[in-house]
Design an enzyme around this catalytic site. Structure first.
Site, PDB file in Angstrom:
ATOM      1  N   PHE A 140      44.617  67.547  -0.209  1.00  0.00           N
ATOM      2  CA  PHE A 140      45.353  67.114   0.982  1.00  0.00           C
ATOM      3  C   PHE A 140      46.837  66.947   0.679  1.00  0.00           C
ATOM      4  CE2 PHE A 140      47.026  63.988   3.973  1.00  0.00           C
ATOM      5  CZ  PHE A 140      46.640  64.556   5.175  1.00  0.00           C
ATOM      6  N   GLU A 141      47.158  66.522  -0.545  1.00  0.00           N
ATOM      7  CA  GLU A 141      48.558  66.259  -0.922  1.00  0.00           C
ATOM      8  C   GLU A 141      49.314  67.527  -1.345  1.00  0.00           C
ATOM      9  OE1 GLU A 141      46.005  64.080  -2.025  1.00  0.00           O
ATOM     10  OE2 GLU A 141      46.604  62.754  -0.380  1.00  0.00           O
ATOM     11  N   CYS A 156      40.899  72.626  -5.306  1.00  0.00           N
ATOM     12  CA  CYS A 156      39.481  72.997  -5.222  1.00  0.00           C
ATOM     13  C   CYS A 156      38.775  71.978  -4.338  1.00  0.00           C
ATOM     14  CB  CYS A 156      38.873  73.005  -6.622  1.00  0.00           C
ATOM     15  SG  CYS A 156      37.087  73.259  -6.575  1.00  0.00           S
ATOM     16  N   HIS A 196      34.331  65.702   5.233  1.00  0.00           N
ATOM     17  CA  HIS A 196      35.607  65.734   4.519  1.00  0.00           C
ATOM     18  C   HIS A 196      36.072  67.151   4.209  1.00  0.00           C
ATOM     19  CE1 HIS A 196      36.431  61.522   3.282  1.00  0.00           C
ATOM     20  NE2 HIS A 196      37.593  62.040   2.963  1.00  0.00           N
ATOM     21  N   PHE A 222      48.543  80.233  -1.130  1.00  0.00           N
ATOM     22  CA  PHE A 222      47.318  79.441  -0.963  1.00  0.00           C
ATOM     23  C   PHE A 222      46.346  79.750  -2.108  1.00  0.00           C
ATOM     24  CE2 PHE A 222      43.108  78.743   0.992  1.00  0.00           C
ATOM     25  CZ  PHE A 222      43.275  77.475   1.516  1.00  0.00           C
ATOM     26  N   ARG A 236      34.833  81.304  -9.848  1.00  0.00           N
ATOM     27  CA  ARG A 236      36.129  81.794  -9.336  1.00  0.00           C
ATOM     28  C   ARG A 236      37.323  81.172 -10.049  1.00  0.00           C
ATOM     29  NH1 ARG A 236      32.066  81.964  -6.081  1.00  0.00           N
ATOM     30  NH2 ARG A 236      31.896  83.591  -4.486  1.00  0.00           N
TER      31      ARG A 236
HETATM   32  C1  DLZ Z   1      38.602  62.607  -0.597  1.00  0.00           C
HETATM   33  C2  DLZ Z   1      38.406  63.963  -1.153  1.00  0.00           C
HETATM   34  C3  DLZ Z   1      37.132  64.580  -1.117  1.00  0.00           C
HETATM   35  C4  DLZ Z   1      35.934  63.920  -0.520  1.00  0.00           C
HETATM   36  N1  DLZ Z   1      36.916  65.779  -1.645  1.00  0.00           N
HETATM   37  C5  DLZ Z   1      37.969  66.443  -2.193  1.00  0.00           C
HETATM   38  C6  DLZ Z   1      37.781  67.735  -2.746  1.00  0.00           C
HETATM   39  O1  DLZ Z   1      36.671  68.294  -2.810  1.00  0.00           O
HETATM   40  N2  DLZ Z   1      38.879  68.369  -3.250  1.00  0.00           N
HETATM   41  C7  DLZ Z   1      40.128  67.817  -3.240  1.00  0.00           C
HETATM   42  O2  DLZ Z   1      41.091  68.463  -3.702  1.00  0.00           O
HETATM   43  N3  DLZ Z   1      40.327  66.585  -2.730  1.00  0.00           N
HETATM   44  C8  DLZ Z   1      39.292  65.883  -2.236  1.00  0.00           C
HETATM   45  N4  DLZ Z   1      39.474  64.639  -1.724  1.00  0.00           N
HETATM   46  C9  DLZ Z   1      40.802  63.994  -1.886  1.00  0.00           C
HETATM   47  C10 DLZ Z   1      41.819  64.351  -0.787  1.00  0.00           C
HETATM   48  O3  DLZ Z   1      42.322  65.670  -0.960  1.00  0.00           O
HETATM   49  C11 DLZ Z   1      43.014  63.379  -0.841  1.00  0.00           C
HETATM   50  O4  DLZ Z   1      43.542  63.347  -2.136  1.00  0.00           O
HETATM   51  C12 DLZ Z   1      42.633  61.958  -0.441  1.00  0.00           C
HETATM   52  O5  DLZ Z   1      41.982  61.947   0.799  1.00  0.00           O
HETATM   53  C13 DLZ Z   1      43.898  61.044  -0.372  1.00  0.00           C
HETATM   54  O6  DLZ Z   1      44.775  61.491   0.659  1.00  0.00           O
END
Ligand code: DLZ
Length: 162
Positions: free
Chosen positions: A66-67, A89, A97, A122, A136
């Site tokens: 997400f970041e 990943c 989620h 990406f 992968r």
């Molecule tokens: C919370 C979360 C979950 C459940 N799964 C993943 C994932 O499979 N891959 C990934 O890169 N990040 C995951 N995150 C974390 C979110 O990307 C993010 O870091 C948090 O929600 C904080 O904003």
């Protein structure tokens, strides 16, 4: 499917633009770190193999996929790079989620491509299992990080047309 059993990371270096004077940012999500480190290694090695100076490869770690959008934005604004590679990943769990994070990062990186004049690549795996991700990230289907690096070189070269 045609690509079902193929290593997707093969490429012809002769067909790639000259990358020796290019500078790249690589943003690496720390979730599923085993996989994202393998993606980073694939991307880094591919850039080095194509003549990029190691001092022109800038790494930034972010907590999760997400970041990646904010990390890539910071990289574009502060690191004077020709392209940014975002590596993450996202593995499907038992909750929605997966969909939310995948969509958010896809939209976020697309927005950056529209807003800034440098490309953002990406390099995010979205898989149903850890095994699919391993396949992968240096496994039997190649390395998505290496593919992202190739795309970054091609897009950095294209953006010089501006
Ligand atoms: C919370 C979360 C979950 C459940 N799964 C993943 C994932 O499979 N891959 C990934 O890169 N990040 C995951 N995150 C974390 C979110 O990307 C993010 O870091 C948090 O929600 C904080 O904003």
């Amino acid at each position: 499917m045609a690509t079902a059993h193929k290593n997707l990371s093969a490429y012809d270096p002769e067909q790639l633009p000259d990358a020796r004077n290019m500078r790249f940012g690589i943003v690496v999500a720390q979730w599923n770190k085993e996989i994202t480190e393998a993606l980073f290694e694939g991307a880094y090695k591919t850039l080095i193999d194509n003549g990029v100076d190691q001092k022109n490869i800038i790494r930034m770690d972010v907590p999760g996929s997400f970041e990646l959008t904010f990390g890539a934005k910071l990289m574009l604004e502060t690191a004077n790079v020709d392209a940014v590679i975002a590596l993450g990943c996202i593995i499907r769990g038992e909750t929605p989620h997966f969909e939310y994070i995948s969509q958010a990062v896809t939209h976020g990186l697309t927005e950056l491509n529209l807003k800034y004049d440098k490309p953002v690549i990406f390099g995010v795996l979205t898989t149903y299992s850890l095994e699919q991700a391993r396949d992968r990230a240096g496994g039997k289907y190649g390395n998505k990080g290496a593919e992202a690096a190739i795309a970054a070189i091609q897009m950095a070269d294209l953006s010089r047309l501006r």
